[in-house]
Design a protein around this motif. Structure first.
Motif, PDB file in Angstrom:
ATOM      1  N   LYS A 138      31.844  34.539  29.355  1.00 44.87           N
ATOM      2  CA  LYS A 138      30.615  33.751  29.467  1.00 44.87           C
ATOM      3  C   LYS A 138      29.447  34.560  30.013  1.00 44.87           C
ATOM      4  N   SER A 139      29.722  35.367  31.030  1.00 46.20           N
ATOM      5  CA  SER A 139      28.633  36.035  31.734  1.00 46.20           C
ATOM      6  C   SER A 139      28.531  37.523  31.459  1.00 46.20           C
ATOM      7  N   GLY A 140      29.564  38.128  30.794  1.00 51.06           N
ATOM      8  CA  GLY A 140      29.540  39.573  30.568  1.00 51.06           C
ATOM      9  C   GLY A 140      28.405  40.052  29.671  1.00 51.06           C
ATOM     10  N   PRO A 141      28.370  39.654  28.411  1.00 46.15           N
ATOM     11  CA  PRO A 141      29.406  38.817  27.801  1.00 46.15           C
ATOM     12  C   PRO A 141      30.503  39.690  27.201  1.00 46.15           C
ATOM     13  N   ALA A 142      31.676  39.079  27.022  1.00 39.45           N
ATOM     14  CA  ALA A 142      32.773  39.750  26.334  1.00 39.45           C
ATOM     15  C   ALA A 142      33.188  38.912  25.145  1.00 39.45           C
ATOM     16  N   GLY A 143      33.725  39.580  24.115  1.00 37.61           N
ATOM     17  CA  GLY A 143      34.243  38.860  22.963  1.00 37.61           C
ATOM     18  C   GLY A 143      35.572  38.196  23.293  1.00 37.61           C
ATOM     19  N   THR A 144      36.176  37.613  22.297  1.00 33.77           N
ATOM     20  CA  THR A 144      37.390  36.839  22.512  1.00 33.77           C
ATOM     21  C   THR A 144      38.671  37.675  22.467  1.00 33.77           C
ATOM     22  N   TRP A 145      38.570  38.963  22.150  1.00 31.65           N
ATOM     23  CA  TRP A 145      39.773  39.780  22.099  1.00 31.65           C
ATOM     24  C   TRP A 145      40.425  39.820  23.478  1.00 31.65           C
ATOM     25  N   LEU A 146      41.766  39.785  23.492  1.00 28.11           N
ATOM     26  CA  LEU A 146      42.495  39.786  24.756  1.00 28.11           C
ATOM     27  C   LEU A 146      43.762  40.607  24.585  1.00 28.11           C
ATOM     28  N   GLY A 147      44.030  41.487  25.509  1.00 27.35           N
ATOM     29  CA  GLY A 147      45.228  42.315  25.404  1.00 27.35           C
ATOM     30  C   GLY A 147      45.645  42.868  26.748  1.00 27.35           C
ATOM     31  N   GLY A 148      46.577  43.811  26.684  1.00 28.69           N
ATOM     32  CA  GLY A 148      47.048  44.485  27.880  1.00 28.69           C
ATOM     33  C   GLY A 148      46.667  45.945  27.844  1.00 28.69           C
ATOM     34  N   HIS A 149      46.832  46.614  28.974  1.00 25.78           N
ATOM     35  CA  HIS A 149      46.502  48.031  29.060  1.00 25.78           C
ATOM     36  C   HIS A 149      47.269  48.838  28.003  1.00 25.78           C
ATOM     37  N   ARG A 150      48.494  48.396  27.699  1.00 29.27           N
ATOM     38  CA  ARG A 150      49.337  49.124  26.734  1.00 29.27           C
ATOM     39  C   ARG A 150      48.806  49.057  25.308  1.00 29.27           C
ATOM     40  N   ASP A 151      47.894  48.128  25.038  1.00 27.37           N
ATOM     41  CA  ASP A 151      47.307  48.039  23.697  1.00 27.37           C
ATOM     42  C   ASP A 151      46.288  49.168  23.526  1.00 27.37           C
ATOM     43  N   GLY A 152      46.678  50.176  22.768  1.00 21.58           N
ATOM     44  CA  GLY A 152      45.788  51.305  22.521  1.00 21.58           C
ATOM     45  C   GLY A 152      45.967  52.450  23.487  1.00 21.58           C
ATOM     46  N   TYR A 153      46.929  52.323  24.424  1.00 22.01           N
ATOM     47  CA  TYR A 153      47.151  53.403  25.381  1.00 22.01           C
ATOM     48  C   TYR A 153      48.626  53.420  25.751  1.00 22.01           C
ATOM     49  N   ALA A 154      49.209  54.599  25.884  1.00 20.06           N
ATOM     50  CA  ALA A 154      50.648  54.735  26.126  1.00 20.06           C
ATOM     51  C   ALA A 154      50.984  54.459  27.585  1.00 20.06           C
TER      52      ALA A 154
END
Length: 278
Positions: A133-149
Motif C-alpha cells: 500500500k505504502s511502498g508501493p510494492a507489487g503483488t509478487w510474494l516469495g522467499g529468499h530462496r526464490d532466485g537465490y541459492a
C-alpha cells in the motif's frame, strides 16, 4: 499494524552514503526471510534487544551500512522498521535482487523456534500489506530462496508463503447448539415450559425460542382436555339416565357413572393420540 519505529527500538544511525540509497525502480513485491541460526523465543520486552543485535551483526560483522532488512517481525506480531519503505535493503543476495523486492524477516530460526507464531504471521501479513500500500510494492510474494541459492526462509515460513501468506484466523468458539435440530430445541422448550407453567401458554416475549408449532401443540393439548371433559360429562349423563328410576341402589349408580367416565376418557385419549401421530 503494530509498527515499531527505528527510534523506538533504538536503531543506530545508518552509514552514508550507502545506507541512504533509495530504490531505483518500483518494487516487484516482498521476499520473506528467517534468521538461519538457532533462535529461542523471548519476552516481548527483549525483542528490541535482539533487533539491535541483528543490526550490530550486519554493520559490524558484515560491514553493511545498516540492518539489512526492510522490516523485522517478532513472535509477538510487532513490525520493526529496518531500512523501511524508501531505502534499498541489502538482504536479498545482490544489488539487483535487493532493488527488486522488499525484505521482511520473521524472527524464527533454523533450529530452536522454527515455526512462526499466529501473532507473527499476522504481523508479517501486516508488513506485506504495508509494503504494497505504502511502498508501493507489487503483488509478487516469495522467499529468499526464490532466485537465490539459500534455504531461507526455512520450510515452515516458505510453505506459508507458497500458500498465499494468508492471514491466520482466530480459533472459533465452539457452538453450544451444534448438533441440535430445530425439533430438539422445540422439544426442550416444550418440556421446560410445560413444567414451569403448565397452565400458561408461553409467548415470544418470555421465550425467544418458542416456535409456531409450540402454539399448535399447546392448542392440541387444550382441545384434547376439553374433548375428554365433554366426553366424560356425556357418559355420566347417559349412565344416570339409564340407572335412575330403574330401582337400583345408589352405589350401583355411582359405580356405573364412574366406569362410563373412565371408558370415555380412555377412548378419547386413544383417538386424539392417534390423530396427533398420523
Amino acid at each position: 499494524m503494530k509498527l515499531v519505529s527505528r527510534s523506538q527500538w533504538g536503531a543506530r544511525d545508518y552509514r552514508l552514503p550507502n545506507g541512504a540509497t533509495p530504490y531505483s525502480r518500483p518494487r516487484r513485491g516482498v521476499k520473506l526471510h528467517y534468521l538461519g541460526t538457532a533462535y529461542t523465543d523471548r519476552a516481548h520486552d527483549r525483542c528490541d534487544d535482539y533487533v539491535r543485535q541483528i543490526q550490530a551483526q550486519h554493520m559490524d560483522g558484515n560491514g553493511w551500512s545498516d540492518i539489512g532488512y526492510s522490516f523485522v517481525v517478532c513472535t509477538h506480531g510487532y513490525v520493526y522498521e529496518g531500512r523501511g519503505l524508501k531505502r534499498r535493503n541489502s538482504a536479498n543476495g545482490n544489488t539487483t535482487l535487493n532493488d527488486q523486492d522488499y525484505a521482511v524477516l520473521l524472527m524464527v530460526g533454523s533450529s530452536g523456534l522454527t515455526k512462526p507464531t499466529t501473532a507473527q504471521l499476522d504481523g508479517a501479513r501486516d508488513a506485506i500489506e504495508y509494503c504494497r500500500k505504502s511502498g508501493p510494492a507489487g503483488t509478487w510474494l516469495g522467499g529468499h530462496r526464490d532466485g537465490y541459492a539459500t534455504s531461507c526462509p526455512g520450510d515452515a515460513v516458505y510453505a506459508w508463503v507458497k500458500a498465499g501468506a494468508l492471514r491466520p484466523t482466530a480459533p472459533q468458539e465452539e457452538d453450544p447448539m451444534a448438533g441440535f435440530t430445530k425439533q430438539d430445541i422445540y422439544d426442550a422448550v416444550w418440556k421446560t415450559d410445560q413444567v414451569a407453567a403448565p397452565d400458561t401458554a408461553p409467548d415470544r416475549k418470555t421465550n425467544t425460542n418458542w416456535q409456531p408449532q409450540s402454539y399448535l401443540k399447546d392448542i392440541g393439548n387444550r382441545v384434547r382436555s376439553l374433548t375428554v371433559t365433554v366426553a366424560a360429562q356425556s357418559a355420566a349423563i347417559h349412565a344416570l339416565a339409564e340407572k335412575v328410576g330403574s330401582g337400583v341402589d345408589t352405589d350401583t349408580v355411582v359405580a356405573a357413572v364412574e366406569k362410563a367416565i373412565a371408558d370415555a376418557v380412555v377412548k378419547v385419549d386413544i383417538d386424539v393420540t392417534q390423530n396427533q401421530e398420523s
